[in-house]
Design an enzyme around this catalytic site. Structure first.
Site, PDB file in Angstrom:
ATOM      1  N   TYR A  21      54.439 -51.818  69.976  1.00 61.97           N
ATOM      2  CA  TYR A  21      53.940 -53.028  69.330  1.00 61.97           C
ATOM      3  C   TYR A  21      53.167 -53.842  70.354  1.00 61.97           C
ATOM      4  O   TYR A  21      53.636 -54.013  71.479  1.00 61.97           O
ATOM      5  CB  TYR A  21      55.115 -53.852  68.780  1.00 61.97           C
ATOM      6  CG  TYR A  21      54.726 -55.170  68.147  1.00 61.97           C
ATOM      7  CD1 TYR A  21      54.041 -55.209  66.930  1.00 61.97           C
ATOM      8  CD2 TYR A  21      55.050 -56.384  68.760  1.00 61.97           C
ATOM      9  CE1 TYR A  21      53.702 -56.422  66.344  1.00 61.97           C
ATOM     10  CE2 TYR A  21      54.707 -57.602  68.169  1.00 61.97           C
ATOM     11  CZ  TYR A  21      54.033 -57.616  66.964  1.00 61.97           C
ATOM     12  OH  TYR A  21      53.697 -58.826  66.384  1.00 61.97           O
ATOM     13  N   ASP A  75      51.183 -52.996  78.567  1.00 60.49           N
ATOM     14  CA  ASP A  75      51.673 -54.173  77.855  1.00 60.49           C
ATOM     15  C   ASP A  75      53.098 -54.427  78.330  1.00 60.49           C
ATOM     16  O   ASP A  75      54.048 -53.815  77.869  1.00 60.49           O
ATOM     17  CB  ASP A  75      51.620 -53.934  76.345  1.00 60.49           C
ATOM     18  CG  ASP A  75      52.057 -55.168  75.557  1.00 60.49           C
ATOM     19  OD1 ASP A  75      52.513 -56.146  76.185  1.00 60.49           O
ATOM     20  OD2 ASP A  75      51.953 -55.146  74.316  1.00 60.49           O
ATOM     21  N   LYS A 124      56.712 -63.549  76.974  1.00 61.47           N
ATOM     22  CA  LYS A 124      58.160 -63.721  76.936  1.00 61.47           C
ATOM     23  C   LYS A 124      58.737 -64.389  78.204  1.00 61.47           C
ATOM     24  O   LYS A 124      58.663 -65.606  78.301  1.00 61.47           O
ATOM     25  CB  LYS A 124      58.816 -62.391  76.570  1.00 61.47           C
ATOM     26  CG  LYS A 124      58.308 -61.949  75.175  1.00 61.47           C
ATOM     27  CD  LYS A 124      59.037 -60.851  74.467  1.00 61.47           C
ATOM     28  CE  LYS A 124      58.579 -60.807  73.015  1.00 61.47           C
ATOM     29  NZ  LYS A 124      57.849 -59.637  72.593  1.00 61.47           N
TER      30      LYS A 124
END
Ligand SMILES: *Cc1c(COP(=O)(O)O)cnc(C)c1O
Length: 427
Positions: free
Chosen positions: A144, A239, A267
Site C-alpha cells: 500500500y 516506501d 507515521k
C-alpha cells in the site's frame, strides 16, 4: 463489557460522515462488529467512550513508537503551541528536522516535508517520472502506498501486463501505467523490464511489507531490485512510511543494507502529528520546484507543531535507541503466542520483523499477497472480537500489522498473552 456509547456515536457519525469514519479500516467492517470510539489514550492503553480500557496494538497504525501521550513530546509541543500554529513561511524547526532525517537515513541527501504518506508517495513517483522521462511504474500486489490514483490498481484479465483501477473514479489511462508484480518474485520483475524496455520510471516497494500483514523480503530480493533498476535506468523507491524509524534509525534500508534512490517516510517522523516526507539524492530532489520544474506544494507542509513533535521523537530515538528491547519484547510475545496456538491446535504463521508482526491464520509461510490471503479471515474476526472483549485492541483486519511500543511493559504483554489464551481456547 458494554459498548452502548460507542454504538450511539457510530449511529450519529453515520449521519454526517460517510460510513461514520474518516478512514475505512476504522469501521471494523472486515471483522464484523461495530467500531469503538476512543476518548483518550495514555502509554500502551486506549480508553473508549464506555470507559473500557484496552492494551493497544494498533498504535495509530504505526506512528506511536513511544506509546500514547508521551510526556516529552507533550512538553515540546506545548511550548511550540505558544509560538503560533502555522506561518506559511520557512522555519528553523524544518531545517532541524530535515538535518536529523538526512543524518539518520544516509540515502537521503535532501528531503521535502509534507503532511501525509499519500502526498509523499504521490510526489515520489511524479519525481521519478520527471527524472527518467518515462511513464510507467512497477508496484507489488499487497503493498500500500496511500490512495493516489496511480496506486489504486489491480491485475487486469491480461495478467501482469494490464492493470485496471480498483476504485471507481480512477482513470483506466492512469491505471494502465502502473505495472503489478508479486512481492518477492524476481521473475515477475524481470518479465516486466523485458516487456516494457525503457518505459519503467521506478519500482516502488515497501522494503518490509506492512499492508498485507507483515511480509518480509526474501534474502537478496531488495538487492535484486536495486540492481535491476540501476541496469535499466529506473529508480528504486522505498516506501518506508511504516518501516522508517520503526525497524531502526535508518529504517529497513539500514537493516538490509540497500540504498534506494528515493525514500518516503511518514507515521513515526511526525510523532503522532500529520507529517510525512520524501527524500533522496540531491540531483533528483533538485528537480522540485522552486529549484526545478516539478511542482509540489502544501499549505501546512512542514507545520511547526508537527515538526517539533517529529524532532523530539527522533532525538529520543537517537539518544536511547529502543530497537533491541522492542524486538526482544515482540519476540517474547510472538513466541508465546505460537505456543498458545499450538496448544489448541490452531494453524497460525506469525510473521515478525522488529516491533511489528502479524499472526496469519494459515499453515504455510506467507511470502506475498496470494499466500497471505490463504489465511482464514473468519477465525481472525472471532479472534479480534474475543480480544476486544478481553481488553486488547488488535488491528481490525487480518492484513494489517500489530505494533509494539516502548510503553508496552512486560506486564502488559503477559496480560495480552493471558487474553489470547482465553480467546484461543474457544476459537
Ligand atoms: C500509511 C502508509 C501510507 C500512507 O500514509 P498516509 O499518511 O495514510 O497517507 C503510505 N505507504 C505506506 C507503506 C503506509 O503504511
Amino acid at each position: 463489557m458494554s459498548f452502548e456509547k460507542s454504538k450511539e456515536l457510530y449511529n450519529e457519525a453515520r449521519k454526517y460522515i460517510p460510513g461514520g469514519v474518516n478512514s475505512p479500516v476504522r469501521a471494523f467492517k472486515a471483522v464484523g462488529c461495530d467500531p469503538v470510539f476512543i476518548k483518550s489514550a495514555k502509554k500502551a492503553y486506549l480508553h473508549d467512550e464506555d470507559s473500557n480500557k484496552y492494551i493497544d496494538y494498533v498504535c495509530s497504525w504505526g506512528p506511536l513508537i513511544f506509546g500514547h501521550a508521551n510526556k516529552k513530546i507533550i512538553k515540546s509541543v506545548e511550548e511550540s503551541l505558544y509560538h503560533g500554529f502555522t506561518y506559511g513561511a520557512p522555519t528553523k524547526v524544518e531545517v532541524e528536522l530535515a538535518k536529523l532525517i538526512s543524518k539518520c537515513v544516509p540515502s537521503i541527501e535532501k528531503v521535502r516535508l509534507v503532511s501525509s504518506g499519500t502526498e509523499a508517495t504521490m510526489t515520489a513517483i511524479r519525481l521519478a517520472r520527471a527524472y527518467t522521462k518515462r511513464d510507467k511504474i512497477i508496484k507489488f500486489k499487497g503493498c500500500y502506498h496511500g490512495h493516489a490514483d496511480s496506486f489504486l490498481v489491480q491485475m487486469g484479465s491480461g495478467g501482469l501486463t494490464f492493470s485496471t483501477p480498483t476504485s471507481p473514479g480512477v482513470l483506466e489511462d492512469v491505471a494502465k501505467n502502473t505495472l503489478l508484480a508479486n512481492y518477492n518474485n524476481k521473475e515477475d520483475i524481470k518479465n516486466l523490464f523485458n516487456t516494457f524496455k525503457n518505459q519503467v520510471s521506478a519500482v516502488i516497494v515497501e522494503p518490509v511489507a506492512g499492508n498485507m500483514g507483515i511480509v518480509k523480503p526474501e534474502d537478496g530480493f531488495l538487492n535484486f531490485l536495486a540492481e535491476i533498476t540501476r541496469e535499466n535506468g529506473s529508480l528504486l523507491i522505498f516506501d518506508e512510511v511504516i518501516t522508517g524509524f520503526r525497524l531502526g534509525l535508518s529504517g529497513a534500508q539500514g537493516i538490509y543494507n540497500v540504498k534506494p534512490d528515493i525514500t518516503t517516510l511518514g507515521k513515526i517522523i511526525g510523532g503522532g502529528f500529520p507529517l510525512a516526507a520524501f527524500g533522496g539524492r540531491t540531483e533528483i530532489m533538485n528537480l522540485l520546484s522552486p529549484e526545478g520544474p516539478v511542482y509540489q506544494a502544501g499549505t501546512l507542509s512542514g507545520n511547526p507543531i508537527a515538526c517539533t513533535a517529529g524532532i523530539t521523537t527522533i532525538k529520543m530515538l537517537l539518544e536511547d535507541p529502543p530497537y533491541d528491547k522492542l524486538e526482544k519484547n515482540t519476540k517474547y510475545l510472538t513466541e508465546e503466542m505460537k505456543n498458545i496456538f499450538k496448544k489448541y491446535s490452531i494453524d497460525v504463521y506469525i510473521s515478525q520483523c522488529g516491533s511489528m508482526f502479524t499472526p496469519f491464520f494459515c499453515s504455510e509461510k506467507v511470502i506475498d499477497l496470494d499466500s497471505a490471503t490463504k489465511s482464514n479471515t473468519q477465525i481472525y474476526s472471532k479472534f479480534f472480537q474475543g480480544l476486544l472483549n478481553n481488553g486488547i485492541y488488535p488491528p481490525a483486519s487480518q492484513f494489517e500489522a500489530w505494533f509494539v511500543s516502548t510503553a508496552h511493559s512486560l506486564k502488559d504483554i503477559d496480560a495480552t498473552l493471558e487474553a489470547i489464551e482465553n480467546v484461543a481456547k474457544n476459537l
